[in-house]
Design an enzyme around this catalytic site. Structure first.
Site, PDB file in Angstrom:
ATOM      1  N   SER A   4       0.827  -1.203   0.000  1.00 46.90           N
ATOM      2  CA  SER A   4       0.000   0.000   0.000  1.00 46.90           C
ATOM      3  C   SER A   4       0.868   1.263   0.000  1.00 46.90           C
ATOM      4  O   SER A   4       1.664   1.473  -0.905  1.00 46.90           O
ATOM      5  CB  SER A   4      -0.964  -0.044   1.191  1.00 46.90           C
ATOM      6  OG  SER A   4      -2.004   0.872   1.050  1.00 46.90           O
ATOM      7  N   HIS A  44      -7.527  -5.862  -0.051  1.00 44.95           N
ATOM      8  CA  HIS A  44      -6.328  -5.047   0.138  1.00 44.95           C
ATOM      9  C   HIS A  44      -5.393  -5.653   1.182  1.00 44.95           C
ATOM     10  O   HIS A  44      -4.178  -5.650   1.010  1.00 44.95           O
ATOM     11  CB  HIS A  44      -6.729  -3.628   0.557  1.00 44.95           C
ATOM     12  CG  HIS A  44      -5.589  -2.665   0.575  1.00 44.95           C
ATOM     13  ND1 HIS A  44      -4.810  -2.427  -0.530  1.00 44.95           N
ATOM     14  CD2 HIS A  44      -5.089  -1.877   1.572  1.00 44.95           C
ATOM     15  CE1 HIS A  44      -3.879  -1.527  -0.235  1.00 44.95           C
ATOM     16  NE2 HIS A  44      -4.022  -1.193   1.037  1.00 44.95           N
ATOM     17  N   ASP A  70      -9.616  -5.658  -4.413  1.00 46.61           N
ATOM     18  CA  ASP A  70      -9.063  -4.625  -3.534  1.00 46.61           C
ATOM     19  C   ASP A  70     -10.001  -3.423  -3.554  1.00 46.61           C
ATOM     20  O   ASP A  70     -10.108  -2.726  -4.562  1.00 46.61           O
ATOM     21  CB  ASP A  70      -7.666  -4.227  -4.015  1.00 46.61           C
ATOM     22  CG  ASP A  70      -6.906  -3.373  -3.018  1.00 46.61           C
ATOM     23  OD1 ASP A  70      -7.545  -2.532  -2.356  1.00 46.61           O
ATOM     24  OD2 ASP A  70      -5.682  -3.524  -2.918  1.00 46.61           O
TER      25      ASP A  70
END
Length: 279
Positions: free
Chosen positions: A101, A259, A230
């Protein structure tokens, strides 16, 4: 270079203490975590790789976890420079960098600013690269009002906001998903260790930073791992675009993965990382 480190911290040039975990022996794998978490978010991958003959290192980004919580320096360039401080202090060479991320952006910006002298390969997992924000060149990105909503949530009641965020983060809001209360509580605990200042400031960094030129400088083999479900960092706007910019990029898509796949799909990701290290 040891003057700016203790057994588990290094000192950035502005005096900020960056806490890190350093386990195992062998080739180095260095992890950068997502927002608003900390290095311990990588514990499943770190334990696995350490048991397979690798040295694993994960730091808490400034303002997050057990690192110092300064008012200033909550920007992507400084995050990358803090990572450089860590690698220099530990004299890491021939490392594999792994970023999830926001941490994927940190890895890309580190290479963009500091080159590949200490790095031989990289992995971007659900990464925010090349850019999250929707725009003329990124029509599949996320609209600004979504990030404004995240800012509002952090300011209004970040404790509840973080609890609510765990549902889409781990895909627990999907029909048939097996929810883990412990995983949700761990996310909340780590998120609440992040200062509100750093949590708020980082939103702009992970949403608006353009990593296009950084990705072009990643001339090392780079694995891009992304879930096709995601809900936080859309695959079409990030992973699929990133691999087109990477000189040696390869995209692996996990069907149905959310995610938070380093947790929900840890066994698959662990095997993926080990295979990439041995390739």
């Amino acid at each position: 270079m040891t003057s700016n480190r203790t057994i588990n911290t290094v000192t950035a040039r502005d005096g900020t203490l960056i806490r890190y975990t350093d386990w195992g022996d062998g080739p180095a794998v260095v992890f950068s975590h997502g927002w608003p978490l900390q290095g311990d978010a990588w514990e499943d991958q770190m334990m696995f790789l350490a048991e397979h003959g690798y040295r694993v290192i994960a730091h808490d980004r400034r303002g997050h976890g057990l690192s110092s919580k300064p008012w200033h320096g909550n920007d992507m360039n400084t995050y990358a420079d803090d990572l450089a401080t860590l690698l220099d202090a530990l004299d890491i060479t021939s490392a594999m960098l792994v970023g999830h991320s926001t941490g994927g952006g940190e890895v890309a910006r580190y290479i963009g600013r500091h080159g590949t002298g200490r790095v031989t390969r990289a992995v971007l997992v659900g990464a925010v690269t090349p850019q999250m924000l929707q725009g003329p060149n990124n029509p599949e990105g996320v609209p600004m009002e979504v990030f404004d909503g995240i800012r509002a949530g952090v300011q209004a009641d970040r404790a509840q906001f973080f609890k609510d965020l765990t549902l889409p983060f781990y895909g627990y809001n999907r029909e048939g998903a097996k929810e883990s209360a412990g995983v949700r509580e761990t996310f909340w605990l780590q998120g609440m260790q992040c200062s509100i200042r750093s949590a708020y400031a980082c939103i702009k960094q992970f949403s608006e930073t353009d990593f296009t030129e950084d990705l072009k400088k990643m001339t090392i083999p780079t694995l891009v791992v992304h879930g096709d479900d995601d809900q936080i960092v859309p695959l079409a706007a990030t992973g699929r675009r990133a691999v087109e910019l990477l000189p040696q990029g390869r995209l692996v898509v996990y069907e149905g993965a959310p995610h938070g796949l380093p947790t929900t799909h840890k066994d698959k990701l662990n095997a993926e990382l080990l295979a990439f290290l041995k390739s």
